[in-house]
Design a protein around this motif. Structure first.
Motif, short mmCIF file in Angstrom:
data_model
loop_
_atom_site.label_atom_id
_atom_site.label_comp_id
_atom_site.label_asym_id
_atom_site.label_seq_id
_atom_site.Cartn_x
_atom_site.Cartn_y
_atom_site.Cartn_z
N PHE A 83 -20.56 -2.83 -1.33
CA PHE A 83 -20.06 -4.17 -1.63
C PHE A 83 -20.82 -5.22 -0.82
N GLU A 126 -24.16 -5.76 -2.26
CA GLU A 126 -24.06 -6.54 -3.50
C GLU A 126 -23.83 -8.01 -3.19
N VAL A 131 -26.37 -10.89 -4.51
CA VAL A 131 -26.06 -11.98 -5.45
C VAL A 131 -26.24 -13.35 -4.78
N ALA A 141 -30.21 -9.14 -8.89
CA ALA A 141 -29.01 -8.33 -8.73
C ALA A 141 -28.46 -7.96 -10.10
N ARG A 191 -30.28 -5.28 -11.72
CA ARG A 191 -29.99 -3.96 -11.14
C ARG A 191 -28.59 -3.49 -11.52
N VAL A 202 -25.65 -5.27 -11.11
CA VAL A 202 -24.54 -5.80 -10.32
C VAL A 202 -23.81 -6.85 -11.15
N ASP A 203 -22.48 -6.78 -11.16
CA ASP A 203 -21.68 -7.78 -11.86
C ASP A 203 -21.57 -9.01 -10.96
N VAL A 204 -22.51 -9.94 -11.15
CA VAL A 204 -22.63 -11.07 -10.23
C VAL A 204 -21.33 -11.88 -10.15
N VAL A 241 -18.59 -10.03 -8.16
CA VAL A 241 -18.84 -9.99 -6.71
C VAL A 241 -18.58 -11.37 -6.10
#
Lengths: 404, 312
Positions: free
Chosen positions: B172, B175, B179, B186, B189, B191-193, B196
């Motif tokens: 986390f 991440e 972001v 991100a 890759r 990552v749920d911007v 986060v």
């Protein structure tokens, strides 16, 4: 179509919304659409804020109609109320214009509070010096003194921002504290009126005091200065110089590559906003209160920024926003006095309106607004024969298809 | 002036500094997480003041544990607005943050005045006392100055390594930093911007609310309008100074708390020769110096303040 413009503000550059001034242009195809969307969403934000305010009132056991009725009576009910509204709107508009000049250049200042205090001290000093000078000379000199003091108060943050890249939001905030404590010291010691119990200065000499425009109200002649300042600001937004500032605010890198000096613009826009906040201090000291009190700045500095943001950093918008905020505050105090409902409710409503205005510029919301206006203009246009022609509509439809 | 050489003056100043640092640590830790994720909470002051009022009012009714929880949650509720308006709808972060500050101050002022009519008695709680640690608290000077704190202060400093660990050693944390630096990369890759950033903002709301709660429950014991006195903004300064580092937050907050306590304690000694207003300026002056030094070295998260608008 993605994020993070590398520039400092990112305003107005397509989909990117950065820490700029919150006046990102509503993207619309015609001036008519822009105006309709702008006005429509503004009214919607005000109505929504009043609605939420009513929920808060009802939730805390107060009658929203009683409360809002008292606000209306206290802001527009009689000549005195109108005078209060205008006298409160005046410094808000002046601070708002200053904040708007900075906002348009991508600079945010919340130091108006301190600069306003400095300006009121300037007016008082001018009063002491010009005690025996005719009012025709003394009044303008006092105004200039106010503006100069306000400008001096922002000089250090401006230089720090331009030279050392020190965050202007936080440095001007600290200078507010310095101004407030300095005023406290002065009013408790050298400037204190003998025998006064609460800290306050002696009255300003008559030569610099602004007379009342309407008898038995607190509406003073300084309000006329506001009209001049807003008119000057309207000229500024159309001038080459103003355009340079706007360009720098919208796209600093482009501006730099065109040879527009960024540091000077940052510094000057802070100085202009300081001078105008100082003028607002002069309005308070020489016009409304005619003395210096510890809370002479009230929260005008902060709400002046709110006014600039609500007004979209445009002249007429600022006037309208200043009247709205002035009315809410005058009415709020009346509501507190007559109905016992705390005047802080006005602050809550203003905050909600500001939040509504912030969302208004959000791409998704603006897109919805565009669609609504478009469908309205199209249906009206079909009936009345005005509005966009068929080919234009197809072209516009093709243009919006990608972004919706 | 001879009192300046006395040890008791310095033990009082240092322990006072730790106490005054407590709300700042909570608020700055949360704000560090949010800013690392690219969200600038100018509304931190709003989170704090609503946490201050809520925790006090709930503590009066239901005790300190529920009170602190309620304070933290109330801050998170304001942060939820921030999430919705800025992270989801891409409204301008500075404008919304400014609006949230006014909303927090206005709403707490409204509730306070409504529940405390003129002349009525204010709601009050006993401030948290010091914990006496057998042995350690008895060490001369050191024990009294550094080790006799309320558990709120211990909690604040205890959170520092936890936040550091989360930021540096967990997925986390990675991440969050990703972001904040480069949301596009991100996103690429996986990552749920938005998620986060939402979580990071909510955390700053929780901790901001807790920071406000620390003011009423551990420092003052009562609420009054504008009781946070700009501490939310001071927290923003602390973060710039310590370059978005959790350990730095502890040091920076303590530095500011120390300046605050020094000003307050000097008032008792030199008030005849130095105006009290000048002493009250000390912490703000320290903050200004800190801000200037910090700005020279600042390397902020690259997308700080910029909303993320994914491809549509």
């Amino acid at each position: 179509m993605s994020t993070t413009a590398g520039d400092a503000t990112g305003m107005g550059s397509g989909d990117t919304t950065g820490p700029g001034n919150g006046t990102e242009a509503l993207r619309a195809d015609t001036p008519f659409e822009r105006a309709t969307i702008g006005l429509g969403t503004s009214l919607l934000a005000v109505v929504a804020a009043l609605g939420l305010g009513a929920v808060i009132l009802a939730g805390s056991g107060e009658n929203p109609l009683t409360a809002y009725g008292a606000i209306v009576v206290g802001s527009f009910g009689d000549w005195f109320a109108i005078g209060e509204t205008l006298a409160r709107a005046a410094p808000l508009a002046v601070v708002g214009v200053g904040a708007a000049v900075a906002l348009r250049a991508g600079v945010i200042t919340i130091g108006a509070q301190g600069q306003l205090i400095a300006g009121s001290l300037g007016a008082l000093c001018a009063g002491f010096v010009l005690r025996d000078v005719p009012a025709g000379v003394a009044v303008p000199l006092a105004a200039i003194a106010g503006a100069l003091f306000g400008m001096v108060w922002v000089l250090i943050p401006a230089l720090l921002r331009a030279r050392l890249n020190v965050n202007e939001i936080l440095s001007t905030l600290l200078f507010n504290e310095f101004a407030f404590l300095l005023l406290g010291y002065l009013l408790n010691n050298p400037l204190k009126e003998p025998r006064a119990i609460t800290p306050k200065s002696e009255p300003l000499p008559d030569s610099v005091v602004l007379g009342d425009l309407v008898t038995s109200t607190r509406l003073h002649a300084g309000v006329l200065a506001v009209v001049v300042i807003v008119a000057l600001f309207a000229l500024w937004t159309r001038s080459t110089m103003g355009y340079r500032y706007d360009l720098f605010g919208e796209n600093p890198r482009l501006a730099q590559s065109l040879g527009i000096p960024g540091r000077r613009i940052i510094c000057n826009s802070l100085l202009i906003s300081g001078a105008l906040a100082g003028l607002a201090g002069w309005l308070q000291a020489a016009g409304l209160l005619q003395r210096l009190f510890i809370d002479i700045a009230e929260e005008i500095g902060f709400f002046g920024l709110v006014v600039a943001m609500l007004g979209g950093a445009r002249p007429l918008g600022i006037l309208a926003a200043a009247l709205l905020v002035g009315a809410l505050q005058a009415g709020g105090l009346h509501m507190q006095a007559t109905e016992g409902i705390p005047a802080s409710l006005s602050d809550v409503i203003q905050a909600l309106i500001l939040l509504g205005f912030a969302v208004r510029y959000a791409p998704q919301i603006a897109a919805i607004g565009r669609r609504v206006v478009r469908s309205l203009t199209d249906s009206f246009g079909a009936v009345a024969g005005w509005g966009r022609s068929g080919t234009d509509r197809r072209a516009a439809g093709g243009g919006t298809g990608g972004e919706a | 002036m001879g009192k300046l050489a006395e040890l008791t003056f310095w033990t009082a100043t240092i322990s006072g500094g730790l106490r005054l640092a407590t709300p700042l640590i909570f608020a700055s830790l949360g704000e560090t997480i949010a800013q690392r994720a690219g969200v600038l909470n100018i509304g931190l002051e709003g989170y704090m003041i609503i946490g201050a009022l809520t925790s006090l009012y709930v503590t009066v009714e239901s005790g300190i544990a529920v009170g602190l929880l309620a304070g933290a949650l109330s801050g998170a509720v304001l942060a939820l607005l921030m999430v919705w308006l800025c992270v989801r709808l891409n409204a301008n972060q500075v404008v919304v943050g400014f609006g949230l500050t006014i909303l927090g101050v206005g709403l707490t002022g409204y509730i306070f005045r409504l529940t405390t009519p003129l002349g009525a008695e204010r709601r009050q709680v006993n401030i948290l006392g010091e914990i006496h640690i057998p042995g350690l608290s008895d060490i001369p000077f050191l024990g009294e100055a550094f080790l006799s704190n309320s558990w709120m202060t211990w909690l604040a400093f205890g959170l520092v390594p936890i936040v550091w660990w989360v930021a540096q050693r967990t997925v986390f944390g990675l991440e969050v930093r990703a972001v904040g630096e480069d949301p596009d990369a991100a996103f690429a890759r996986g990552v749920d911007v938005i998620r986060v950033r939402s979580l990071a903002t909510l955390l700053s709301g929780l901790l901001g609310g807790l920071g406000g709660a620390a003011i009423t429950t551990a420092l003052v014991g009562v609420f009054e309008p504008a009781i946070t006195a700009g501490r939310g903004f001071i927290a923003l300064i602390v973060i710039i100074m310590v370059r978005w580092s959790a350990w730095g937050v502890a040091v920076g907050s303590f530095a500011f708390g120390l300046a605050d306590a020094l000003g307050a304690n000097l008032r008792n000694i030199v008030s005849d020769s130095v105006p009290t207003e000048a002493l009250q300026m000390i912490p703000f002056f320290v903050a200004l110096v800190i801000l200037i030094i910090g700005a020279r070295r600042a390397r902020m998260p690259k997308s700080l303040g910029f909303n993320y608008v994914p491809d549509r």
